[in-house]
Design a protein around this motif. Structure first.
Motif, PDB file in Angstrom:
ATOM      1  N   GLU A  36       0.270 -12.940 -12.736  1.00 35.54           N
ATOM      2  CA  GLU A  36       1.090 -12.060 -11.910  1.00 35.54           C
ATOM      3  C   GLU A  36       0.191 -11.279 -10.967  1.00 35.54           C
ATOM      4  N   ILE A  37       0.623 -11.134  -9.730  1.00 34.48           N
ATOM      5  CA  ILE A  37      -0.118 -10.374  -8.724  1.00 34.48           C
ATOM      6  C   ILE A  37       0.841  -9.330  -8.173  1.00 34.48           C
ATOM      7  N   THR A  38       0.486  -8.071  -8.347  1.00 34.10           N
ATOM      8  CA  THR A  38       1.327  -6.970  -7.873  1.00 34.10           C
ATOM      9  C   THR A  38       0.514  -6.101  -6.930  1.00 34.10           C
ATOM     10  N   LEU A  39       1.104  -5.770  -5.819  1.00 34.67           N
ATOM     11  CA  LEU A  39       0.492  -4.888  -4.832  1.00 34.67           C
ATOM     12  C   LEU A  39       1.480  -3.770  -4.563  1.00 34.67           C
ATOM     13  N   ALA A  40       1.021  -2.529  -4.706  1.00 30.06           N
ATOM     14  CA  ALA A  40       1.911  -1.380  -4.533  1.00 30.06           C
ATOM     15  C   ALA A  40       1.093  -0.164  -4.112  1.00 30.06           C
ATOM     16  N   PRO A  41       1.770   0.850  -3.575  1.00 31.94           N
ATOM     17  CA  PRO A  41       1.068   2.100  -3.287  1.00 31.94           C
ATOM     18  C   PRO A  41       0.555   2.733  -4.577  1.00 31.94           C
ATOM     19  N   ALA A  42      -0.564   3.419  -4.455  1.00 32.60           N
ATOM     20  CA  ALA A  42      -1.124   4.198  -5.572  1.00 32.60           C
ATOM     21  C   ALA A  42      -1.273   5.616  -5.049  1.00 32.60           C
ATOM     22  N   GLY A  43      -0.245   6.387  -5.195  1.00 36.70           N
ATOM     23  CA  GLY A  43      -0.228   7.718  -4.590  1.00 36.70           C
ATOM     24  C   GLY A  43       0.197   7.603  -3.134  1.00 36.70           C
ATOM     25  N   SER A  44      -0.069   8.632  -2.377  1.00 34.11           N
ATOM     26  CA  SER A  44       0.422   8.656  -0.994  1.00 34.11           C
ATOM     27  C   SER A  44      -0.458   7.911  -0.005  1.00 34.11           C
ATOM     28  N   ALA A  45      -1.733   7.694  -0.339  1.00 33.86           N
ATOM     29  CA  ALA A  45      -2.621   7.130   0.672  1.00 33.86           C
ATOM     30  C   ALA A  45      -3.464   5.955   0.187  1.00 33.86           C
ATOM     31  N   ARG A  46      -3.212   5.455  -1.012  1.00 34.90           N
ATOM     32  CA  ARG A  46      -4.021   4.355  -1.536  1.00 34.90           C
ATOM     33  C   ARG A  46      -3.129   3.177  -1.904  1.00 34.90           C
ATOM     34  N   LEU A  47      -3.747   1.997  -1.990  1.00 31.62           N
ATOM     35  CA  LEU A  47      -3.052   0.799  -2.439  1.00 31.62           C
ATOM     36  C   LEU A  47      -3.684   0.344  -3.748  1.00 31.62           C
TER      37      LEU A  47
ATOM     38  N   LEU B 287      -0.027  -2.681   3.152  1.00 29.80           N
ATOM     39  CA  LEU B 287       0.551  -3.402   2.021  1.00 29.80           C
ATOM     40  C   LEU B 287       1.107  -4.749   2.482  1.00 29.80           C
ATOM     41  N   GLN B 288       1.820  -4.749   3.605  1.00 29.05           N
ATOM     42  CA  GLN B 288       2.375  -5.989   4.144  1.00 29.05           C
ATOM     43  C   GLN B 288       1.265  -6.956   4.571  1.00 29.05           C
ATOM     44  N   ALA B 289       0.186  -6.426   5.148  1.00 25.08           N
ATOM     45  CA  ALA B 289      -0.919  -7.270   5.603  1.00 25.08           C
ATOM     46  C   ALA B 289      -1.623  -7.928   4.415  1.00 25.08           C
ATOM     47  N   VAL B 290      -1.857  -7.180   3.349  1.00 29.37           N
ATOM     48  CA  VAL B 290      -2.504  -7.758   2.166  1.00 29.37           C
ATOM     49  C   VAL B 290      -1.570  -8.791   1.531  1.00 29.37           C
ATOM     50  N   ALA B 291      -0.275  -8.511   1.493  1.00 23.67           N
ATOM     51  CA  ALA B 291       0.690  -9.477   0.962  1.00 23.67           C
ATOM     52  C   ALA B 291       0.668 -10.764   1.781  1.00 23.67           C
ATOM     53  N   ALA B 292       0.530 -10.638   3.088  1.00 23.12           N
ATOM     54  CA  ALA B 292       0.431 -11.831   3.934  1.00 23.12           C
ATOM     55  C   ALA B 292      -0.823 -12.629   3.598  1.00 23.12           C
TER      56      ALA B 292
ATOM     57  N   THR C 267       4.535 -17.960  -6.032  1.00 22.47           N
ATOM     58  CA  THR C 267       5.914 -17.597  -5.717  1.00 22.47           C
ATOM     59  C   THR C 267       5.937 -16.109  -5.374  1.00 22.47           C
ATOM     60  N   HIS C 268       6.495 -15.790  -4.220  1.00 15.29           N
ATOM     61  CA  HIS C 268       6.590 -14.403  -3.749  1.00 15.29           C
ATOM     62  C   HIS C 268       8.010 -13.948  -4.063  1.00 15.29           C
ATOM     63  N   ASP C 269       8.181 -13.309  -5.206  1.00 18.52           N
ATOM     64  CA  ASP C 269       9.531 -12.987  -5.661  1.00 18.52           C
ATOM     65  C   ASP C 269       9.980 -11.554  -5.403  1.00 18.52           C
TER      66      ASP C 269
ATOM     67  N   ASN D  78       9.477  -8.658  -2.190  1.00 19.31           N
ATOM     68  CA  ASN D  78       8.893  -8.293  -0.903  1.00 19.31           C
ATOM     69  C   ASN D  78       9.616  -7.045  -0.413  1.00 19.31           C
ATOM     70  N   SER D  79       9.058  -5.889  -0.741  1.00 18.71           N
ATOM     71  CA  SER D  79       9.663  -4.634  -0.294  1.00 18.71           C
ATOM     72  C   SER D  79       8.557  -3.735   0.236  1.00 18.71           C
ATOM     73  N   PRO D  80       8.912  -2.709   1.012  1.00 22.73           N
ATOM     74  CA  PRO D  80       7.886  -1.810   1.545  1.00 22.73           C
ATOM     75  C   PRO D  80       7.089  -1.094   0.452  1.00 22.73           C
ATOM     76  N   GLY D  81       7.642  -0.987  -0.745  1.00 22.73           N
ATOM     77  CA  GLY D  81       6.967  -0.277  -1.819  1.00 22.73           C
ATOM     78  C   GLY D  81       6.342  -1.161  -2.880  1.00 22.73           C
ATOM     79  N   ARG D  82       6.573  -2.477  -2.806  1.00 17.42           N
ATOM     80  CA  ARG D  82       6.012  -3.351  -3.846  1.00 17.42           C
ATOM     81  C   ARG D  82       6.070  -4.801  -3.383  1.00 17.42           C
ATOM     82  N   GLN D  83       4.957  -5.474  -3.607  1.00 15.29           N
ATOM     83  CA  GLN D  83       4.870  -6.911  -3.365  1.00 15.29           C
ATOM     84  C   GLN D  83       4.518  -7.556  -4.696  1.00 15.29           C
ATOM     85  N   HIS D  84       5.202  -8.623  -5.050  1.00 11.16           N
ATOM     86  CA  HIS D  84       4.930  -9.289  -6.325  1.00 11.16           C
ATOM     87  C   HIS D  84       4.910 -10.801  -6.134  1.00 11.16           C
ATOM     88  N   PHE D  85       3.903 -11.424  -6.728  1.00  9.87           N
ATOM     89  CA  PHE D  85       3.730 -12.872  -6.698  1.00  9.87           C
ATOM     90  C   PHE D  85       3.458 -13.327  -8.129  1.00  9.87           C
TER      91      PHE D  85
END
Length: 146
Positions: free
Chosen positions: A128-139, A92-97, A107-109, A111-118
């Protein structure tokens, strides 16, 4: 060209061809930046025109099973990170980077281990761009327009 140089050049070219005959490399994979820019360029009103393949380049450095789709005012992709990508939080952090690097105007507003939002653009024309876990093993990556 003298015959000795011609033979040496021919041998070198043939040897290189034997070593690299159409070999694929990481550079052959779709670029995350090209994919992100294509998706963002379609937003906010044209996300429905995107195909499932348009977003796979975002995921491919990190996972091979990306499933992408457009619906209404959003475009989303989900995938399972490779084992060598580390934990889902690391991926998740790598894709956010990648997003931050590819879209420096965003704007990266959050930045948490469970959600990235731009976000990009002014209210009313915001992407809006949101990156988050989707269940235990997917993004899940979701790009939406307002």
């Amino acid at each position: 060209m003298n015959p000795a140089r011609f033979l040496a050049a021919t041998f070198a070219a043939a040897s290189l061809g034997a070593v690299l005959p159409g070999s694929a490399s990481a550079d052959d994979a779709p670029s995350p930046c090209a994919s992100l820019k294509r998706i963002v360029a379609a937003a906010p009103g044209g996300l429905a025109s995107l195909t499932p393949d348009d977003g796979k380049g975002v995921a491919q450095p990190y996972g091979d099973d990306a499933q992408c789709s457009a619906s209404g005012g959003s475009y989303q992709c989900t995938w399972t990170p490779h084992h060598d990508a580390g934990s889902s939080a690391d991926a998740l952090q790598a894709v956010a980077a990648d997003i931050a690097s590819c879209l420096p105007e965003a704007t990266h507003d959050q930045n948490s281990p469970g959600r990235q939002h731009f976000y990009l653009g002014a209210p009313g024309k915001r992407t809006e761009i949101t990156l988050a876990p989707a269940g235990s093993a997917r993004l899940r990556l979701v790009v939406s327009g307002q």
